[in-house]
Design an enzyme around this catalytic site. Sequence first.
Site, short mmCIF file in Angstrom:
data_model
loop_
_atom_site.label_atom_id
_atom_site.label_comp_id
_atom_site.label_asym_id
_atom_site.label_seq_id
_atom_site.Cartn_x
_atom_site.Cartn_y
_atom_site.Cartn_z
N ASN A 1 0.83 -1.21 0.00
CA ASN A 1 0.00 0.00 0.00
C ASN A 1 0.86 1.26 0.00
O ASN A 1 0.38 2.35 0.27
CB ASN A 1 -0.93 0.00 1.22
N GLU B 1 1.89 4.03 7.51
CA GLU B 1 0.76 3.66 6.67
C GLU B 1 0.15 4.90 6.02
O GLU B 1 0.23 6.00 6.59
CB GLU B 1 -0.31 2.99 7.55
#
Length: 252
Positions: free
Chosen positions: A136, A143
């Site tokens: 991702n 993140e």
Amino acid sequence: MRLIVADDYDGMSKLAADIVIAAVQERPASSILVATGNTPMGLYDLLATRQASGECDFSGVRAVQLDEYLGIGPEDPRSLFGWMRRSFVVPLAIPDAQVMRLRSDAADPDAACQEFAEAIRETGGIDIAILGLGPNGHLGFNEPPSAADAHTRVITLTPESAASSASYWGAGEDVPQQAMTVGMDILLEARLTIVVISGEHKRHILQQTLEGPVSSDLPASWLRTAENVVFIADRAAAGELALAEDATTQAG
Ligand code: PGA
């Protein structure tokens, strides 16, 4: 920023090893930020092989942990610290006193993050950051979304990262949902950054990282704003980017 494309995984690992070894030969007391994950394992194996043959000596480096699951002690089989020890610290004979562990089992994890960031700064920052590229676009456990100035901190894993972690520990294992990561602020100040990327499943995220918008939604894209960053991809990951073999791309 530079992209180097190797024919295959072994070629990628060798190119990365050449660069890391040259940097350590120049500065034997380098602080190295050590990613776990599958991709850098070939690189670490090569470093150990080449140290055994006398070509290099990593015993003077400082190994700095990049990330860890929250509440996981160093002896837990899922511990990323344990993985870093087995794959990097022990094979390269780095003394324990030169290893910096993220204390994710501390009573106050937020304070432990701040102390860790402070300790990295006090020891002169990161000389060589060895990173993988998350499916991702995460770096460590930065993140999406992660800003360029995101600090070392506790985060909640995205579903993609939780799934990726489950692939390391096997289906049914209890994958932690939170983690600690060295912040983007420290990563982007590394004097040299090597990102290793392998496999067709990374092709889209690599292309977005190098050619999409620079944005918190894809934390790795911030590397395009940093100094001295080398992406080393195998052909399967590079895809069309392979046409620009050895291309030097200006930071955007
Ligand atoms: P991988 O992990 O090397 O196992 O693909 C990379 C990452 O998630 O950072």
